[in-house]
Design a protein around this motif. Structure first.
Motif, mmCIF file in Angstrom:
data_model
loop_
_atom_site.group_PDB
_atom_site.id
_atom_site.type_symbol
_atom_site.label_atom_id
_atom_site.label_comp_id
_atom_site.label_asym_id
_atom_site.label_seq_id
_atom_site.Cartn_x
_atom_site.Cartn_y
_atom_site.Cartn_z
ATOM 1 N N UNK A 29 0.830 -1.204 0.000
ATOM 2 C CA UNK A 29 0.000 0.000 0.000
ATOM 3 C C UNK A 29 0.861 1.249 0.000
ATOM 4 N N UNK A 30 1.905 1.249 0.820
ATOM 5 C CA UNK A 30 2.794 2.413 0.874
ATOM 6 C C UNK A 30 3.524 2.572 -0.446
ATOM 7 N N UNK A 31 3.999 1.450 -1.019
ATOM 8 C CA UNK A 31 4.724 1.507 -2.297
ATOM 9 C C UNK A 31 3.843 1.996 -3.423
ATOM 10 N N UNK A 32 2.578 1.542 -3.444
ATOM 11 C CA UNK A 32 1.667 1.984 -4.505
ATOM 12 C C UNK A 32 1.398 3.471 -4.409
ATOM 13 N N UNK A 33 1.274 3.965 -3.184
ATOM 14 C CA UNK A 33 1.006 5.396 -3.036
ATOM 15 C C UNK A 33 2.195 6.219 -3.526
ATOM 16 N N UNK A 34 3.421 5.739 -3.170
ATOM 17 C CA UNK A 34 4.599 6.464 -3.630
ATOM 18 C C UNK A 34 4.685 6.422 -5.148
ATOM 19 N N UNK A 35 4.373 5.236 -5.739
ATOM 20 C CA UNK A 35 4.389 5.117 -7.202
ATOM 21 C C UNK A 35 3.358 6.018 -7.832
ATOM 22 N N UNK A 36 2.164 6.053 -7.208
ATOM 23 C CA UNK A 36 1.094 6.909 -7.720
ATOM 24 C C UNK A 36 1.506 8.362 -7.679
ATOM 25 N N UNK A 37 2.144 8.751 -6.555
ATOM 26 C CA UNK A 37 2.602 10.144 -6.451
ATOM 27 C C UNK A 37 3.641 10.451 -7.515
ATOM 28 N N UNK A 38 4.529 9.475 -7.759
ATOM 29 C CA UNK A 38 5.561 9.695 -8.774
ATOM 30 C C UNK A 38 4.937 9.844 -10.149
ATOM 31 N N UNK A 39 3.927 8.982 -10.461
ATOM 32 C CA UNK A 39 3.255 9.073 -11.766
ATOM 33 C C UNK A 39 2.564 10.423 -11.907
ATOM 34 N N UNK A 40 1.923 10.859 -10.831
ATOM 35 C CA UNK A 40 1.249 12.160 -10.880
ATOM 36 C C UNK A 40 2.236 13.286 -11.101
ATOM 37 N N UNK A 41 3.397 13.185 -10.405
ATOM 38 C CA UNK A 41 4.423 14.221 -10.588
ATOM 39 C C UNK A 41 4.928 14.226 -12.025
ATOM 40 N N UNK A 42 5.167 13.016 -12.608
ATOM 41 C CA UNK A 42 5.618 12.934 -13.991
ATOM 42 C C UNK A 42 4.562 13.480 -14.934
ATOM 43 N N UNK A 43 3.300 13.206 -14.641
ATOM 44 C CA UNK A 43 2.218 13.706 -15.494
ATOM 45 C C UNK A 43 2.202 15.223 -15.478
ATOM 46 N N UNK A 44 2.402 15.785 -14.279
ATOM 47 C CA UNK A 44 2.435 17.240 -14.197
ATOM 48 C C UNK A 44 3.609 17.803 -14.999
ATOM 49 N N UNK A 45 4.746 17.080 -14.928
ATOM 50 C CA UNK A 45 5.909 17.546 -15.673
ATOM 51 C C UNK A 45 5.634 17.520 -17.166
ATOM 52 N N UNK B 6 -10.273 0.624 -18.207
ATOM 53 C CA UNK B 6 -9.855 1.868 -18.840
ATOM 54 C C UNK B 6 -8.711 2.517 -18.084
ATOM 55 N N UNK B 7 -8.599 2.230 -16.794
ATOM 56 C CA UNK B 7 -7.521 2.816 -15.992
ATOM 57 C C UNK B 7 -7.192 1.848 -14.862
ATOM 58 N N UNK B 8 -5.919 1.480 -14.765
ATOM 59 C CA UNK B 8 -5.516 0.504 -13.766
ATOM 60 C C UNK B 8 -5.495 1.114 -12.367
ATOM 61 N N UNK B 9 -5.401 0.212 -11.386
ATOM 62 C CA UNK B 9 -5.285 0.631 -9.980
ATOM 63 C C UNK B 9 -3.942 1.339 -9.792
ATOM 64 N N UNK B 10 -4.000 2.589 -9.267
ATOM 65 C CA UNK B 10 -2.772 3.365 -9.071
ATOM 66 C C UNK B 10 -2.288 3.317 -7.626
ATOM 67 N N UNK B 11 -2.737 2.326 -6.912
ATOM 68 C CA UNK B 11 -2.297 2.198 -5.534
ATOM 69 C C UNK B 11 -3.327 2.609 -4.512
ATOM 70 N N UNK B 12 -4.465 3.117 -4.965
ATOM 71 C CA UNK B 12 -5.489 3.539 -4.016
ATOM 72 C C UNK B 12 -6.601 2.510 -3.862
ATOM 73 N N UNK B 13 -6.479 1.340 -4.528
ATOM 74 C CA UNK B 13 -7.472 0.291 -4.405
ATOM 75 C C UNK B 13 -8.659 0.429 -5.336
ATOM 76 N N UNK B 14 -8.612 1.348 -6.323
ATOM 77 C CA UNK B 14 -9.723 1.584 -7.250
ATOM 78 C C UNK B 14 -9.214 1.543 -8.702
#
Length: 503
Positions: free
Chosen positions: A403-419, A473-481
């Motif tokens: 759960x912690x790893x998925x959240x960090x990965x999700x945050x990283x993906x979001x940061x990359x998306x913003x970039x 359409x969109x995989x689980x990004x670590x938040x369980x949805x």
């Protein structure tokens, strides 16, 4: 001044006065007894009130984590203690006033009865002596009259010329005998009079004053004891006032402990989902690329934007063992709490195992104390429990790390998306010719099968049924949805644990 000197002739008033005093004591006892009943009923109602408004159950215990809820529970506890002090007041009044005064009143009644009996007895003795005096007086008067009559008869016979000498002597002897008897009655009357005067003097100057003074002392002691009872009525309550004041101070302290900011923070921590806020809606410019409807359009139905923030009330999803049905933040909290519980239970079981091993060692060294083999079933069971708990602990730690790893990965993906968005803004003309096509078409990432039925009642979710084929359409990004597309064209989020990925 005392009763014996000044009220020597007021027996009836003394009797009524002392009886009235005893009635007052009895009246006060009844008053205090009714007061204790009021206190007991008051305490009983206070306890019922505190139980009525005390929260019970897991839901209400959860609410008690907030300071304003917890303060009310403290107030109810203090009120329960306050009720206990009211009960203590009632108990002390019953034992210290009612019971003691009732016993004292019984002794007073017995003492009063004794004094009145002594007074009546003395009065009866004086009256008996007066009767004896009256009797001796009457006898003296009678005998003296008879003596005078006999003397007159003797003189008459002596003066009679026809009377013989024998008649004269006989009449004189009769008169002398009557006179002697009269003298004896006179002496007896004098003695009785002297005796009566002595007894009367003792009765009015010594005996009755002593009895009345004893009754005065008894009545004054009654008044003094009743006054102490009056003071006890207040002193008993004064003794518990410090504790009552402490209860009231506790209620005030409970009110002052409320921290509205901390309650708000706690509410946030309890219900924070960890979802990202929805991104801005992009402008779709149909002028640059309007395509006619074709038969292929049915293969790619228009996408529906999912609303990531569910404002409406949401039905509870089926609980998964790894809490994947919960939002990220809540899942991490649940997993950590479960790990803490398992750790405590494991430590307890380990201590039990160590104790059994020590006991076994003692039995082996001292067989007379016990049979070591009798402990084997317990040792084996404890070892199995330790293995089971270690397995569960490792399982939940793995899920927590995931759960912690998925959240960090999700945050990283979001940061990359913003970039990437920033980079696209810096070079707006790079993908201009593909922009419209990507806006209209979204590529599925896979297929899955629904394992359970899910009721999507909140905004951004979609309902599915067991066994239904879904397009991811969109995989689980670590938040369980994950976001899926139904065959009917509905699109929305569902719990990732409710589906099985297609191979």
């Amino acid at each position: 001044m005392d009763w014996g000197t000044d009220l020597w002739d007021q027996y009836d008033h003394i009797e009524k006065h002392t009886q009235c005093g005893h009635d007052l004591v009895d009246r006060y006892i009844k008053f205090v007894r009714e007061r204790t009943e009021i206190e007991q009923n008051y305490a009983k109602q206070l306890r019922s009130l505190s139980r009525k408004y005390a929260k019970r159950g897991s839901k209400e215990e959860q609410d008690c984590k907030f300071s304003n809820h917890a303060s009310l529970q403290e107030i109810l506890n203090e009120l329960n203690d306050y009720a206990g002090q009211r009960e203590l007041i009632a108990e002390n009044m019953m034992t210290g006033i009612c019971v003691e005064l009732t016993k004292y009143l019984q002794d007073l009644k017995l003492e009063r009865k004794t004094h009145l009996s002594d007074a009546k007895k003395a009065q009866q003795n004086l009256e008996f002596s007066l009767k004896n005096l009256e009797s001796s007086k009457k006898r003296f008067a009678k005998e003296w009259a008879e003596a005078e009559k006999a003397t007159q008869q003797a003189e008459k016979i002596e003066n009679d010329l026809n009377a013989t000498r024998l008649d004269v002597e006989k009449a004189k002897q009769h008169a002398h005998a009557r006179t002697h008897t009269a003298e004896e009655c006179r002496n007896d009357y004098a003695a009785q009079l002297q005796k009566y005067n002595k007894e009367q003097n003792f009765f009015y100057y010594s005996e009755i004053p002593q009895i009345f003074n004893k009754m005065q002392d008894m009545d004054e002691r009654r008044i003094r004891r009743l006054a102490e009872g009056y003071c006890q009525f207040a002193d008993i309550e004064k003794k518990v006032l410090p504790i009552i004041t402490k209860c009231l101070d506790g209620i005030s302290t409970a009110g002052k402990k409320i921290n509205e900011k901390q309650d708000s923070i706690l509410f946030i921590e309890q219900h924070k989902s960890g979802f990202e806020r929805p991104a801005d809606v992009e402008f779709e410019d149909y002028i640059q690329g309007i395509k006619p409807a074709t038969s292929d359009s049915s293969l790619n139905p228009p996408k529906t934007r999912a609303k990531l923030w569910p404002f409406s009330k949401k039905n509870k999803a089926h609980a998964a063992e790894d809490f994947s049905h919960l939002p990220p933040e809540q899942r991490k909290k649940k997993l950590q709490a479960k790990i803490d519980d398992i750790t405590k239970e494991l430590q307890k079981t380990q201590d039990q195992s160590d104790a059994l091993e020590k006991m076994k060692g003692v039995y082996e060294k001292n067989p007379q104390m016990g049979d070591p083999s009798s402990l084997e079933p317990q040792i084996s069971e404890t070892a199995q429990n330790i293995g089971r708990l270690k397995g569960e602990l490792a399982k939940y730690e793995t899920w927590l790390a995931e759960a912690v790893g998925r959240e960090e990965t999700s945050n990283a993906i979001n940061n990359n998306s913003q970039y990437c968005v920033v980079a696209a803004e810096q070079h707006p003309n790079i993908y201009t010719e593909f922009e419209d096509e990507f806006d209209d078409v979204e590529t599925p990432v896979g297929q899955c099968t629904a394992l359970y039925t899910f009721e999507g009642n909140s905004e951004g979710t979609v309902s599915i049924t067991e066994g239904e084929m879904l397009t991811i359409m969109e995989e689980d990004k670590g938040d369980g949805w994950m976001r899926v597309l139904r065959a009917s064209g509905e699109e929305g989020y569902i719990p990732s644990s409710y589906v099985k990925l297609a191979p």
